[in-house]
Design an enzyme around this catalytic site. Structure first.
Site, mmCIF file in Angstrom:
data_model
loop_
_atom_site.group_PDB
_atom_site.id
_atom_site.type_symbol
_atom_site.label_atom_id
_atom_site.label_comp_id
_atom_site.label_asym_id
_atom_site.label_seq_id
_atom_site.Cartn_x
_atom_site.Cartn_y
_atom_site.Cartn_z
ATOM 1 N N SER A 124 -15.942 -6.891 -3.206
ATOM 2 C CA SER A 124 -15.484 -7.950 -2.535
ATOM 3 C C SER A 124 -15.989 -8.427 -1.223
ATOM 4 O O SER A 124 -15.875 -9.548 -1.004
ATOM 5 C CB SER A 124 -13.841 -7.859 -2.803
ATOM 6 O OG SER A 124 -13.206 -6.829 -2.043
ATOM 7 N N GLY A 177 -11.569 0.029 -9.070
ATOM 8 C CA GLY A 177 -10.239 0.672 -8.724
ATOM 9 C C GLY A 177 -9.645 0.166 -7.421
ATOM 10 O O GLY A 177 -10.222 -0.845 -6.809
ATOM 11 N N LYS A 182 -21.571 4.008 -0.861
ATOM 12 C CA LYS A 182 -20.325 4.705 -1.353
ATOM 13 C C LYS A 182 -20.554 6.066 -2.026
ATOM 14 O O LYS A 182 -20.592 6.441 -3.121
ATOM 15 C CB LYS A 182 -19.915 3.664 -2.601
ATOM 16 C CG LYS A 182 -19.430 2.310 -2.066
ATOM 17 C CD LYS A 182 -17.974 2.362 -1.594
ATOM 18 C CE LYS A 182 -17.286 1.194 -1.407
ATOM 19 N NZ LYS A 182 -16.089 1.188 -0.465
ATOM 20 N N ARG A 192 0.880 -1.272 -0.056
ATOM 21 C CA ARG A 192 -0.002 -0.062 0.038
ATOM 22 C C ARG A 192 0.863 1.257 0.292
ATOM 23 O O ARG A 192 1.745 1.220 0.756
ATOM 24 C CB ARG A 192 -0.883 -0.027 1.269
ATOM 25 C CG ARG A 192 -2.178 -1.142 1.324
ATOM 26 C CD ARG A 192 -2.824 -0.947 2.647
ATOM 27 N NE ARG A 192 -3.986 -1.811 2.160
ATOM 28 C CZ ARG A 192 -4.823 -2.060 3.295
ATOM 29 N NH1 ARG A 192 -4.766 -1.468 4.579
ATOM 30 N NH2 ARG A 192 -5.767 -2.939 3.088
ATOM 31 N N LYS A 245 -4.220 6.812 1.851
ATOM 32 C CA LYS A 245 -3.911 5.698 0.808
ATOM 33 C C LYS A 245 -3.924 6.502 -0.552
ATOM 34 O O LYS A 245 -5.039 7.051 -0.880
ATOM 35 C CB LYS A 245 -4.716 4.708 1.110
ATOM 36 C CG LYS A 245 -4.483 3.344 0.149
ATOM 37 C CD LYS A 245 -5.403 2.246 0.465
ATOM 38 C CE LYS A 245 -4.905 1.131 -0.556
ATOM 39 N NZ LYS A 245 -5.800 -0.076 -0.433
ATOM 40 N N LYS A 278 -9.461 7.300 5.018
ATOM 41 C CA LYS A 278 -8.344 8.070 4.744
ATOM 42 C C LYS A 278 -7.858 7.415 3.083
ATOM 43 O O LYS A 278 -6.667 7.000 3.012
ATOM 44 C CB LYS A 278 -7.370 7.777 5.907
ATOM 45 C CG LYS A 278 -7.611 8.377 7.148
ATOM 46 C CD LYS A 278 -7.010 9.457 7.576
ATOM 47 C CE LYS A 278 -5.819 9.748 7.183
ATOM 48 N NZ LYS A 278 -4.988 10.990 7.858
ATOM 49 N N GLU A 303 -7.971 -5.589 -13.496
ATOM 50 C CA GLU A 303 -7.968 -6.764 -12.724
ATOM 51 C C GLU A 303 -9.551 -7.039 -12.047
ATOM 52 O O GLU A 303 -9.983 -8.031 -11.703
ATOM 53 C CB GLU A 303 -7.199 -6.324 -11.477
ATOM 54 C CG GLU A 303 -5.875 -6.393 -11.696
ATOM 55 C CD GLU A 303 -4.928 -5.797 -10.481
ATOM 56 O OE1 GLU A 303 -5.296 -5.739 -9.582
ATOM 57 O OE2 GLU A 303 -3.585 -5.997 -10.839
ATOM 58 N N GLU A 304 -10.146 -5.971 -11.725
ATOM 59 C CA GLU A 304 -11.516 -6.009 -10.985
ATOM 60 C C GLU A 304 -12.776 -6.247 -12.094
ATOM 61 O O GLU A 304 -13.549 -6.778 -11.755
ATOM 62 C CB GLU A 304 -11.757 -4.698 -10.246
ATOM 63 C CG GLU A 304 -10.637 -4.792 -9.138
ATOM 64 C CD GLU A 304 -10.953 -3.776 -8.155
ATOM 65 O OE1 GLU A 304 -12.229 -2.935 -8.137
ATOM 66 O OE2 GLU A 304 -10.309 -3.518 -7.055
ATOM 67 N N GLU A 318 -6.060 -1.445 -12.399
ATOM 68 C CA GLU A 318 -7.179 -1.970 -11.560
ATOM 69 C C GLU A 318 -8.293 -2.239 -12.270
ATOM 70 O O GLU A 318 -8.967 -3.352 -11.852
ATOM 71 C CB GLU A 318 -7.331 -0.605 -10.428
ATOM 72 C CG GLU A 318 -6.269 -0.703 -9.402
ATOM 73 C CD GLU A 318 -6.219 -2.007 -8.523
ATOM 74 O OE1 GLU A 318 -7.201 -2.643 -8.356
ATOM 75 O OE2 GLU A 318 -5.293 -2.000 -7.668
#
Length: 168
Positions: free
Chosen positions: A40, A50, A133, A10, A18, A90, A69-70, A66
């Site tokens: 997930s 993302g 979200k 990270r 982050k 954060k 992958e996702e 990302e």
């Protein structure tokens, strides 16, 4: 700053946030339909694809990696929508537009964790995101307002709830 997670590193910015990158993956240049993926953590909820940036990785490169992958898509990377801050978690996320040109049948997260993907009209995407979200729902508001980036820094209002500063 970096921290090792079991299978990834990270990265954090100078404020301890982050560093993340994501794409609003549109079916076409008309930007009427966007691809969301199942979470997930909560497979019954939809999210914008993302994730975390790798050390020394450019935000645009991380965003493309990302979403492949996702969401199992590739495409043409477009403009930076904004840099969005989630004070609760954060995170600072660089969000780009991606016009999808290739949809993979099997992709990393579908095989490994059974992640799903689905096309949504913009209004529907905002509805499914705004409860769990809200920062991701705000990506579409920024896109709709059409503010242009000023040297890579979006010029956007910070009119979101006190638990998040919205857009930096």
């Amino acid at each position: 700053m970096m921290k090792l997670k079991s299978n990834q590193t990270r990265t954090y910015d100078g404020d301890g946030y982050k560093k993340r990158a994501a794409c609003l993956c549109f079916r076409s240049e008309s930007e009427e339909e966007v691809l969301l993926v199942s979470s997930s953590r909560h497979p019954d909820r939809w999210i914008v694809p993302g994730g975390g940036m790798e050390p020394e990785e450019e935000p645009s490169v991380a965003a493309v990696r990302e979403v492949c992958e996702e969401a199992g898509v590739k495409g043409t990377l477009g403009r930076l929508v904004g840099i969005f801050e989630n004070q609760e978690r954060k995170h600072r996320t660089y969000v780009y537009v991606l016009i999808v040109t290739e949809v993979l049948e099997d992709w990393e997260d579908s095989v490994n964790i059974g992640r799903k993907r689905e096309w949504f009209k913009i209004e529907e995407a905002v509805k499914v995101l705004q409860y769990h979200k809200p920062v991701q729902a705000s990506y579409f508001e920024a896109l709709r307002q059409g503010y242009s980036a000023n040297n890579g820094t979006p010029v956007l209002p910070t009119t979101y709830s006190s638990s998040m500063s919205g857009i930096r």
